[in-house]
Each structure stands twice: as structure tokens, then as C-alpha cells.
Design an enzyme around this catalytic site. Sequence first.
Site, short mmCIF file in Angstrom:
data_model
loop_
_atom_site.label_atom_id
_atom_site.label_comp_id
_atom_site.label_asym_id
_atom_site.label_seq_id
_atom_site.Cartn_x
_atom_site.Cartn_y
_atom_site.Cartn_z
N ASP A 77 0.79 -1.23 0.00
CA ASP A 77 0.00 0.00 0.00
C ASP A 77 0.82 1.28 0.00
O ASP A 77 0.58 2.20 -0.78
CB ASP A 77 -0.93 0.00 1.22
CG ASP A 77 -1.69 1.29 1.37
OD1 ASP A 77 -2.47 1.61 0.45
OD2 ASP A 77 -1.51 1.98 2.38
N ASP A 80 4.54 0.58 4.01
CA ASP A 80 4.42 -0.66 4.78
C ASP A 80 4.30 -1.84 3.82
O ASP A 80 4.52 -1.71 2.63
CB ASP A 80 3.21 -0.58 5.71
CG ASP A 80 1.94 -0.18 4.95
OD1 ASP A 80 1.91 -0.33 3.71
OD2 ASP A 80 0.97 0.28 5.58
N TYR A 229 -7.84 2.22 6.88
CA TYR A 229 -8.67 2.68 5.76
C TYR A 229 -10.14 2.46 6.10
O TYR A 229 -10.77 1.52 5.63
CB TYR A 229 -8.29 1.96 4.46
CG TYR A 229 -6.99 2.45 3.87
CD1 TYR A 229 -6.94 3.61 3.13
CD2 TYR A 229 -5.81 1.74 4.08
CE1 TYR A 229 -5.74 4.08 2.58
CE2 TYR A 229 -4.61 2.19 3.55
CZ TYR A 229 -4.58 3.36 2.80
OH TYR A 229 -3.40 3.82 2.28
N GLU A 474 5.31 9.92 3.75
CA GLU A 474 5.00 8.56 3.28
C GLU A 474 4.28 8.62 1.93
O GLU A 474 3.31 9.33 1.76
CB GLU A 474 4.13 7.81 4.29
CG GLU A 474 3.89 6.36 3.90
CD GLU A 474 3.17 5.56 4.97
OE1 GLU A 474 3.25 4.32 4.94
OE2 GLU A 474 2.52 6.18 5.84
#
Length: 631
Positions: A77, A80, A229, A474
Site C-alpha cells: 500500500d 508498509d 482505511y 509517506e
Amino acid sequence: MGISSKLQVIGLLLVGLLALQAGANFDYGDAMDKTLLFFEAQRSGKLPPHQRVKWRGDSGLKDGFLQGVNLVGGYYDAGDHVKFGLPMAFSLTMLAWSAVDYSKEIVKLNQMGNTLAAIKWGTDYFIKAHTQPNVLWAQVGDGESDHYCWERAEDMTTPRTAYKLDPNHPGSDLAAETAAALAVAALAFKPYDSSYSALLLVHAKQLFSFADTFRGLYDDSIPNAQAFYTSSGYSDELLWAAAWLYRATKDVYYLKYVVENAVSLGGTGWAVREFSWDNKYAGVQILLTKILLEGDGGSYTPTLKQYKAKADYFTCACLQKNDGYNVVLTPGGLIYVREWNNLQYASSAAFLLAVYSDYLSERKAVLTCPEGQVRPSDVLSFAKSQADYILGKNSKAISYLVGYGQNYPIHVHHRGASIAPVSVLHSAVSCIEGFETWYRRPQANPNIIYGGLVGGPSKIDDFSDDRSNYEQTEPTLSGSAPLVGLFCKLQSLSAGSYHHRLPTPYQKPPVFYHPQTAAPYHKAPESSNPYNKAPGDPIKFLHSIISTWTIGPTTYYKHKVVVKNISQKPITNLKLTVENLSGSLWGLSPCLEKNTYELPQWIKILSPGSELIFVYVQGGAQARVSTKSYH
């Protein structure tokens, strides 16, 4: 005006001039190529021989095996190693939409092969994950344990638990988004591989039926996903999937579905100012407006006009012509939706607006906003402003697309990019060792993750290139995916042509850091009082254990420490001593001095009565935390 004020004004003008110069000659084709490279860096599974990102290796080769299903492949994703179905499916929808609407432009850039390869890596995975008509494997990896480890994908030791949706555990949002991704991918592949296109449509139709028949939120069925999410609803995804299935099949059933369910599912009711992995309403409304503009609405025209009204609302809000009900912009003109990873919302909106500008332009249509008319060229100009901001036309003169230009983030919050590759460091990097040796190092990442769109700046255009600042540094699939079509469109308008090439390596590659052996852990006596506070100390500490988990023979504890200013004065330059720490720590920045930590760069002052939280993970007794110094 005093001398200092004049110097300040001159400084601001120089910063602005640098930002404008940075945006003068953007190579959108190069940016597009680098964006596609990001998807290669995020690949899970057995990598193909033509893999261009050489610092990655095979990983996740047994995903799903414990559950008796082959879930090898797909995409990680973000920074990670969890394969979250909902944002992955949305990202594929964006990639495939780009390949459909900008097919000629992508071919001209000699990028159709790379684009279809990026799509197929994801669609092949979703075909595997759709094992039965009413079963979809929705996630691989446990977010909690994964986020407590900092290791390369090639060294993963965290659980690779797989989670599925079925009639007893529905997930209409995720199943419908996957149906949408497969439907638009079928359109993308149709000119090149008609049999594969037909296979994608079979799965898309079954998944839409599953999503519509067995309704529910996917994160109610998979609570593990809620912390990462959370879905706000599934009504938009049902309309979204049906709209794409109509475009892919021309089956009137799907057009009738979006019309008859326009009110009940909110398609003509919701006026939104966001387009993202979670909220598809603006996308549905613009996609259906295309049918209306082409004169193919027939008896459904009145409802399609209602969809168009909401599409125009979104567009007018972005262009700040919506009578005050506008999208929030930063002082530098960037769309601002949320603190965490905000650039993904800007990239999605910009792509959607670029597409809508084409639909309007093809029919020579003009929008009438509450504050004046808007031409298609105005819509495209705004989309371009977002792309240019991302590439460096901002007050920081920084490219938020990693690897593009000469100034971009080098401390990206990404496990694989921040650790030396297997080809250089042959030994495995363990869960805790990754934090101690690689996460905390001040040097730049050893690997450049080309094309990763980082989270980006704050609402005041501020940015801190800090590996621990995951909200800003990120990169995510859903952030980079819309950029492929957006950059392609903008490159087609630029003077000259772009010839496909591999990205030029950064001129000053970081020196690899050679890990050292960690110091042995010595157990400290446990404190009976959770409040650690020395006499006269203005700082109070509250320790607690908030979760535990086991990896192999070892049990780990997640400790939370609340740091509170109990004095009547603001505290600056606070430094803490953390002793007997054998695990990893988040929320503080390490100092050069042993066992010493300071507040993150973005926290300057701890006001009276305010508090901050940091966490650490280790086995055994808690670490000993105390105040070292402050002002």
C-alpha cells in the site's frame, strides 16, 4: 519600512522567484515515467525479468497459503507491507482510466507497455483474490503488527494473515471498487488482449452483483482495516461500479441502475468537495455527465442533468467560484483536505478535473458557476496548477514527487527505500533492528523510490523531510496513481516531444550505512507508580501498555507514554532521557547523545497543560523515562 522588513520582503520575493523558475519547464513525461516506476517498487510477489527497480526483490511468496488460496502478487500500500484492497483497487481504477482516456497520448510517449503492465500486476492479483462469485479476499497482512516492524519486504517476519469477504461478511464498498477497477481495465486491455479483457469483465460483473446483493461495509467485516482505511459508506462505490460497467459493456441495465438509484444511493444528492479512494461521488457524477454531453442519455436525461449539476458543484468549488462553498486551498494554492497524506487528494482532484475539461471541451461546453462562467481551459489550468505545485512550483521549491528534479524528499517514510537492498546487505534485517539501525539514522535513504508522491505540506505549505513524519513523507498508491493520466495530459500540451527513457540516477547517491551490533538488553526494575516525576520537574509522564502481540517465541508490548507540561509556563527545547530501551520508539527524534531524545521538528513548544504522546515497543519491563533538559 525598516531594513529588516525590507530584507524579509526581498527574501520572500526570492523564494517566490525560485518557485516560479522551478515550474517554468516541467518535463511531465519524465514525471510520468517516474510515477510508473513507483508501482514497480511497490510490487509484491515474484518480480518479472524486466523489473526496472533493481533494489527490490521477491517477497510475499506464500501470501494466502495458510488459508489455502494463492494471493501472491498485487501491491504493497505505502511505506508498509500490507495489501489493502480498497486503496489498491481505486489506484488501479485511476491507472486504467488514464490508459482509456489518454491512450493516444500514452502511446505517443511510448509508455503503454509500462502502463498496462502496472495495471495487470494488480488485476491479476484481484482475479486470484476473487475465488468464487461471492467471495473476495480483501486484505493480506496485519496492519498492527506490520507497523511495529521496520524491515524490507524481502525479510518479512510479520503475520501474512489474509481476510476475505463473503455473504456472511459483506463489503460492498471494496467489492464494488474492485468491480470498477476490473471494468475500466477491461476497456484498457480490449485493443491489445481481447480475451483478457473479456475475463476481466466476467469478474467485474460478478463482483458488482456480490456487492449489490450482500450489502455492508468492508471494515465492519474486517475490523483490522478500521485503523488504516475506514470506509465512510458503500453507496458511492455501487454507483461508481455500475457507471464503469455501463461504459465497458453498454448494457443498459447498468445505466438504469445509476438512474433508478440516484436518490437512494446519493448520486444526485451529495454535493462533494473531495474525490479519493473513499469518496467516489465526484467521479461518478463526471463519468455520467460524459453520457449526457454526448447526447446518449435518452429517457434518462433528466436524472443525468442532476448528476451534472453535482459534477459542476465540485468543479466550481475547486476553482473557488462556488459562492463561498469552496475547496480549501493553502496559501500557495494547493488543495487541502486532510492533515494525513494530503497530496493524494490534490492529485485525485487534479486528474478528475483534467478529464472533465476534456469532456467539456469536446462538446464546447461552458460551466456556469455561482461566481461566473468557467471555460474548459480554466478547469485544465487549475488541474495544471496542482501538478506544478507537486513538481516544485511552491514556496519550498521542492518536488514532492520523489526523484523528480534536483530537490525532493530524501528521508521518505518507506521501509524498503530506507534500508540497504539485499544485493548490498545480504543478511536479513530484523523487525527491531530495522528501527534501531535504519529508521532512526539521519542520513538519506539508500534507495530512491522514484515516482512516490509523499504526503506533502501542511495547510500553510510547511514541510518537514523527516522519516518519522509519516503524515508528510509517506508515499501511497492512491496518491501516485492519478498522476499518470494527469502528467500524460499535460505533456501532450507541452512544446516538443518526449522520448521514453529510464530515469537518470540521483547524482549524489547516499553512502550505505553499515549496521552495528545492538547493545544487550538489561532488564530494569518496574516502577509501582505509573507517574514518573522528579521533584520540581515541570514534566509528568504517564506510562501504560496498550497492546501486546507475539511473533514466534517472543511477546512484544506496545507502551504509550503521555508527556504533560504541568507547569504554568511554555516549555521549549525539551530533551528526554529514555533508558533500558531495547525496542523501537515513535514520536520523538533521537539526539546524538546516547539515550537522549527531543521533540519532533514540527513540535516547537509544549504549552502549559498540553501533552504529547510517544510509543515504544519491547519485551520485558518498561523503559525508564526522565526529563534531561528544557527551557
